[in-house]
Design a protein around this motif. Structure first.
Motif, mmCIF file in Angstrom:
data_model
loop_
_atom_site.group_PDB
_atom_site.id
_atom_site.type_symbol
_atom_site.label_atom_id
_atom_site.label_comp_id
_atom_site.label_asym_id
_atom_site.label_seq_id
_atom_site.Cartn_x
_atom_site.Cartn_y
_atom_site.Cartn_z
ATOM 1 N N ALA A 191 0.823 -1.219 0.000
ATOM 2 C CA ALA A 191 0.000 0.000 0.000
ATOM 3 C C ALA A 191 0.855 1.267 0.000
ATOM 4 O O ALA A 191 0.571 2.219 -0.749
ATOM 5 C CB ALA A 191 -0.942 -0.014 1.206
ATOM 6 N N HIS A 210 -5.927 4.490 1.226
ATOM 7 C CA HIS A 210 -4.458 4.507 1.161
ATOM 8 C C HIS A 210 -3.918 5.487 0.128
ATOM 9 O O HIS A 210 -2.740 5.404 -0.264
ATOM 10 C CB HIS A 210 -3.930 3.090 0.883
ATOM 11 C CG HIS A 210 -4.160 2.168 2.047
ATOM 12 N ND1 HIS A 210 -5.349 1.499 2.242
ATOM 13 C CD2 HIS A 210 -3.380 1.849 3.109
ATOM 14 C CE1 HIS A 210 -5.281 0.791 3.357
ATOM 15 N NE2 HIS A 210 -4.097 0.986 3.901
ATOM 16 N N LYS A 242 0.895 4.314 -3.002
ATOM 17 C CA LYS A 242 0.308 5.619 -2.674
ATOM 18 C C LYS A 242 0.642 6.646 -3.760
ATOM 19 O O LYS A 242 1.805 6.747 -4.196
ATOM 20 C CB LYS A 242 0.833 6.102 -1.319
ATOM 21 C CG LYS A 242 0.103 7.304 -0.804
ATOM 22 C CD LYS A 242 0.504 7.645 0.611
ATOM 23 C CE LYS A 242 -0.303 8.861 1.043
ATOM 24 N NZ LYS A 242 0.015 9.305 2.359
#
Ligand code: NDP
Length: 289
Positions: A81, A110, A85
């Motif tokens: 994650a 996220h 981003k």
């Protein structure tokens, strides 16, 4: 020459075709696959192989996910994650609408721009006009990834609800599934008198081609919502379907694919809708939430 770094996660039949097409179009491509050996033909052709999903995510501005199913996608995206981003993730893995919405919500949490896609094509069709790919979710992500996605085939943005592409995919597949079962029923019936499947195939094809335009009339009746056009009625259809079922059984062919249809018509008739247009059957398909 297109600019942009694209990562493809998953090099099965579909992921490989997609990675190859993007590479051939001129994109800088990084690939990752659980079974690392499958990256070899791609690195030989100019892609870079990443050892881990986080590494693969770091290497791309747009990350295409072509894994097996929803569980596999989440298993591999969640630990990456932080690397994803600010990037665009396009998930082309087949999922249900709610699975797509769930991944979209996770991505939003996220800071990942998320598009869910549905591939209406086989791997050999990728990169040809015959391939149709549906996308839904973050429209800005679609604008960013659009040029690369256009290289894969006809691209269509179906809306901001991330589940829409999957829903349309599943709806069209449902229509195909029921149509092909009907085809097999006809083959099974004609086989009882020695007609080869290939011969019945030709007959079914011509018959369905003649009947398909009536689908729009059916749709107009459903959209009208009154079911009172005086066209083919529920009771008329019940009689016809009962004959088809009897004919199947007479020939020693099971009618189990047809029986649920008759049950729905019987239910309608029993609740006072025998004279309604037969497409009223759609009421029996809708489950109140
Ligand atoms: P394949 O079976 O050829 O490939 C599956 C891919 O998923 C491989 O990269 C495989 O890795 C990977 N995978 C499976 N399980 C795991 C796991 N637990 N962890 C990590 N990776 C895993 O399937 P396709 O490429 O054909 O299909 C991919 C997606 O595309 C599916 O969702 C499918 O429904 C969809 N699709 C496919 C079409 C087709 O005609 N093929 C048409 C339309 C959609 P590994 O090599 O290590 O096994």
């Amino acid at each position: 020459m297109p600019t942009g770094r694209i990562t493809v996660l998953g090099l099965g039949a579909m992921g490989s075709a997609i990675a190859a097409r993007l590479r051939d179009t001129g994109y800088t491509t990084t690939v990752w696959n659980r079974t690392a050996a499958k990256t070899a033909p791609h690195t030989a052709a100019g892609s870079t192989a990443a050892a881990t999903v986080p590494d693969a995510a770091d290497a791309g501005d747009v990350v295409l996910v072509v894994l097996l199913d929803h569980g596999t996608v989440r298993e591999h995206l969640e630990p990456a994650a932080a690397n994803l981003k600010g990037k665009v993730v396009v998930n082309l893995t087949t999922t249900t609408p709610d699975e797509a919405r769930s991944t979209a919500a996770w991505a939003a949490d996220h800071g990942i721009a998320y598009l869910d896609g549905a591939v209406m094509a086989t791997p050999d069709m990728i990169g040809t006009p015959a391939a149709r790919l549906l996308y839904s979710g973050d429209e800005n992500a679609y604008a960013i990834a659009g040029p690369a996605l256009a290289a894969l085939g006809g691209a269509e943005f179906t809306g901001a609800d991330a589940g829409l592409a999957s829903l349309k995919d599943m709806a069209l597949l449902a229509a195909m599934d029921l149509m092909l079962l009907g085809y097999l029923q006809a083959v099974a019936m004609m086989r009882t008198v020695g007609v080869p499947a290939v011969e019945t195939a030709g007959e079914v094809e011509s018959w369905l081609a003649a009947m398909l335009p009536h689908g729009k009339e059916v749709a107009a009746i459903v959209d009208g919502g009154a079911y009172d056009t005086g066209g083919q009625s529920v009771d008329f259809d019940r009689r016809g379907l009962a004959s088809i079922i009897t004919a199947s059984r007479e020939q020693g062919v099971s009618a189990q694919l047809l029986e649920p249809h008759l049950r729905l018509l019987d239910e309608l008739s029993a609740t006072g809708h025998g004279a309604s247009d037969w497409p009223r059957i759609i009421d029996r398909l809708t489950i109140p939430k």
